[in-house]
Each structure stands twice: as structure tokens, then as C-alpha cells.
Scaffold this motif. Structure first.
Motif, PDB file in Angstrom:
ATOM      1  N   GLY A  48       6.756  46.692  37.652  1.00 14.56           N
ATOM      2  CA  GLY A  48       6.270  45.433  37.102  1.00 14.56           C
ATOM      3  C   GLY A  48       7.286  44.882  36.132  1.00 14.56           C
ATOM      4  N   CYS A  49       8.515  44.758  36.603  1.00 13.62           N
ATOM      5  CA  CYS A  49       9.650  44.444  35.723  1.00 13.62           C
ATOM      6  C   CYS A  49       9.661  43.018  35.210  1.00 13.62           C
ATOM      7  CB  CYS A  49      10.959  44.739  36.442  1.00 13.62           C
ATOM      8  SG  CYS A  49      11.270  43.675  37.887  1.00 13.62           S
ATOM      9  N   LEU A  69      14.281  48.498  39.722  1.00 17.66           N
ATOM     10  CA  LEU A  69      13.319  47.490  39.300  1.00 17.66           C
ATOM     11  C   LEU A  69      12.331  47.226  40.429  1.00 17.66           C
ATOM     12  CD1 LEU A  69      15.892  47.077  37.510  1.00 17.66           C
ATOM     13  CD2 LEU A  69      15.280  44.663  37.381  1.00 17.66           C
ATOM     14  N   ALA A  70      11.061  47.021  40.065  1.00 18.51           N
ATOM     15  CA  ALA A  70      10.051  46.692  41.067  1.00 18.51           C
ATOM     16  C   ALA A  70       9.076  45.681  40.473  1.00 18.51           C
ATOM     17  CB  ALA A  70       9.303  47.942  41.517  1.00 18.51           C
ATOM     18  N   ALA A  75       9.181  35.594  42.709  1.00 17.08           N
ATOM     19  CA  ALA A  75       9.937  34.710  41.813  1.00 17.08           C
ATOM     20  C   ALA A  75      10.343  35.433  40.535  1.00 17.08           C
ATOM     21  CB  ALA A  75       9.123  33.463  41.489  1.00 17.08           C
ATOM     22  N   MET A  76       9.466  36.278  40.026  1.00 12.24           N
ATOM     23  CA  MET A  76       9.823  37.090  38.862  1.00 12.24           C
ATOM     24  C   MET A  76      10.973  38.034  39.209  1.00 12.24           C
ATOM     25  SD  MET A  76       8.017  36.701  36.004  1.00 12.24           S
ATOM     26  CE  MET A  76       6.423  36.164  35.351  1.00 12.24           C
ATOM     27  N   LEU A  77      10.856  38.695  40.353  1.00 14.56           N
ATOM     28  CA  LEU A  77      11.870  39.653  40.764  1.00 14.56           C
ATOM     29  C   LEU A  77      13.219  38.973  40.979  1.00 14.56           C
ATOM     30  CD1 LEU A  77      12.067  42.705  41.405  1.00 14.56           C
ATOM     31  CD2 LEU A  77      11.789  42.097  43.812  1.00 14.56           C
ATOM     32  N   SER A 109       6.186  50.934  32.620  1.00 14.63           N
ATOM     33  CA  SER A 109       5.494  49.719  33.035  1.00 14.63           C
ATOM     34  C   SER A 109       4.897  49.064  31.805  1.00 14.63           C
ATOM     35  CB  SER A 109       4.392  50.043  34.048  1.00 14.63           C
ATOM     36  OG  SER A 109       3.812  48.850  34.546  1.00 14.63           O
ATOM     37  N   SER A 110       5.398  47.886  31.458  1.00 11.87           N
ATOM     38  CA  SER A 110       4.933  47.211  30.247  1.00 11.87           C
ATOM     39  C   SER A 110       4.153  45.950  30.593  1.00 11.87           C
ATOM     40  CB  SER A 110       6.119  46.864  29.335  1.00 11.87           C
ATOM     41  OG  SER A 110       5.650  46.412  28.077  1.00 11.87           O
TER      42      SER A 110
END
Length: 254
Positions: A48-49, A69-70, A75-77, A109-110
Motif C-alpha cells: 500500500g505504498c 513497492l505494491a 494511479a498511485m503506483l 504498511s502505513s
């Protein structure tokens, strides 16, 4: 909670996320302070990067460990990839990670797991961790957006704040996943804004306003909006109108 709705909400927020993610950066820093060095030679996973802030923090802290990274939102990725093109980035659901067992020395995971099935997500975290690997995640508790909840109470029949789980739920899910040495910290953080519209805009800009249901299909009427504003003014401090986050930090070992 609809996965399609969550994905769409955060995809839409990708362009505005970084400029409004003050709280997210504070939580990343707090979570990073709880980390211990990963087992030598192991990979790190940012599950959930988002746009990659946490990944950059991990890379600075553990430069000798490769980082993957996952994220569920393309769009975030894409933004995370653009900022760290040298690192593998995978579009993935944290409830069904496309990685082999015992692959990572750290699962980080933050502020992601509050949108997911916590038990399934932590079972996946435990599965991909190596023996001795560390779990570190942050999520939100039931005191989050307490002012919004109070200001909108009774205005209509629609939900305005999600029912976030208490900290004992995080501990129980980690133990159920087979993890040990589970530690929980709870912190209340607040951001302040000059007015209610600015506050709600900031929440919208990080994508967190679109994932609850059922939602109001039309805007509030003028009189209802004025009533909400008046109620929220009761929470005003010298710093402005607060948006409170009930932050839960959890660490554990496999």
C-alpha cells in the motif's frame, strides 16, 4: 467495503495526494521509529505504498536492503514508480499478495489496512515474511474524525465517518496470523484548518472521503450545511478547526 470504490477513490486522489498528506507523513515517521533492522540480505515490502513517501523513508533507513513497492491503485503506483524507477513496483491487493512464501524481512504498511480485511491482510503479511521478519503497520482507530461525526450527527441518515476498528482488533488479527511479540501504540494526531470547507477538501484530496457507504447522493442544503458549520465551530482552537486522527501503530515478529 467495495474494493472497486476504494481503488477508484485513491486513483482520483493520486494527483492531489502529496500536497495534502501531512498526517500520512507524520504517521510514516512515527512507524519508522519503531522499526528494528531487518534480517541481513532480505527484501523489504511497502504494501500500500501510495505515492511512495514511506518507501523513500525505508530506503534511507535501510539502504542495503532491496525494496519492493505494491499498491492496489494504479494511479498511485504510477506516481511511486516515477519517483523511484529503480525499484520493483507491483499493482497488487494486500489481501492476496502475488509473492512467494517467506520472501520479505520487513512487511511495512502505513495507513492502508483500514480499507482492507484486516485478518486476511495480516495472514498474507505473515505468509510472505521470513522467520524472524518484522511486521510494521499503521491504521486508524474509532476516534478518527470524531469532530466530523459529531458535527454531522442527526443531519441526515447517511454515514459520514467510517467505523474504524479499535486497537485490540489489530493485536488480535496479528496473533491470529501466527505473529508474536505484538506491540500496539495509540496516538491522537490532529491537523488544523481555517474553515470546514478547507478541512473537508484536504480529506478529499487524499482520497479518504469516498470509501464509506451509504453516501449522500446530493449535496447538503444550505441550512443543513450552516448547522454543520456551527456545530464544528464548537471544536475550534487557536490553531483552527481540528481534524483528529486516532492512529494505531502495530509491530510484530514472525
Amino acid at each position: 467495503m467495495s474494493k472497486a470504490l476504494v481503488r477508484r477513490s485513491f486513483d482520483r486522489a493520486a494527483a492531489s495526494y502529496d500536497q495534502s498528506a501531512q498526517l500520512q507523513r507524520q504517521v510514516c515517521a512515527a512507524l519508522a521509529d519503531l522499526l528494528t533492522p531487518p534480517p541481513p540480505g532480505t527484501l523489504l515490502l511497502d504494501a500500500g505504498c501510495g505515492t511512495g513517501y514511506g518507501a523513500r523513508l525505508l530506503a534511507e533507513r535501510f539502504p542495503d536492503h532491496p525494496l519492493v513497492l505494491a499498491d492496489f491503485a494504479p494511479a498511485m503506483l504510477a506516481r511511486a514508480r516515477a519517483q523511484t524507477p529503480e525499484r520493483p513496483a507491483v499493482c497488487a491487493d494486500v489481501e492476496a499478495l502475488p509473492f512467494a512464501n517467506r520472501r520479505f524481512g520487513l512487511y511495512w504498511s502505513s495507513l492502508t489496512l483500514q480499507w482492507c480485511d484486516l485478518h486476511q491482510s495480516l495472514a498474507e503479511a505473515a505468509r510472505v515474511l521470513v522467520p524472524g521478519g518484522q511486521l510494521a503497520f499503521s491504521t486508524l482507530g474509532p476516534g478518527t474524525f470524531a469532530e466530523i461525526d459529531a458535527a454531522f450527527a442527526g443531519i441526515d441518515r447517511h454515514r459520514h465517518v467510517l467505523p474504524f476498528a479499535p486497537p485490540q482488533s489489530s493485536a488480535a488479527a496479528a496473533l491470529a496470523a501466527g505473529l508474536k511479540e505484538v506491540r500496539i501504540e495509540r496516538r491522537r494526531l490532529a491537523l488544523h484548518y481555517p474553515d470546514l470547507r478547507s478541512l473537508l477538501r484536504a480529506i478529499k484530496d487524499i482520497g479518504a472521503n469516498q470509501v464509506g457507504a451509504p453516501r449522500r447522493p446530493v449535496l447538503l442544503g444550505r441550512s443543513a450545511w450552516r448547522a454543520v458549520e456551527a456545530r464544528y465551530e464548537e471544536f475550534r482552537t487557536p490553531a483552527g478547526l481540528p481534524a483528529t486522527y486516532d492512529v494505531i501503530l502495530c509491530t510484530a515478529l514472525k
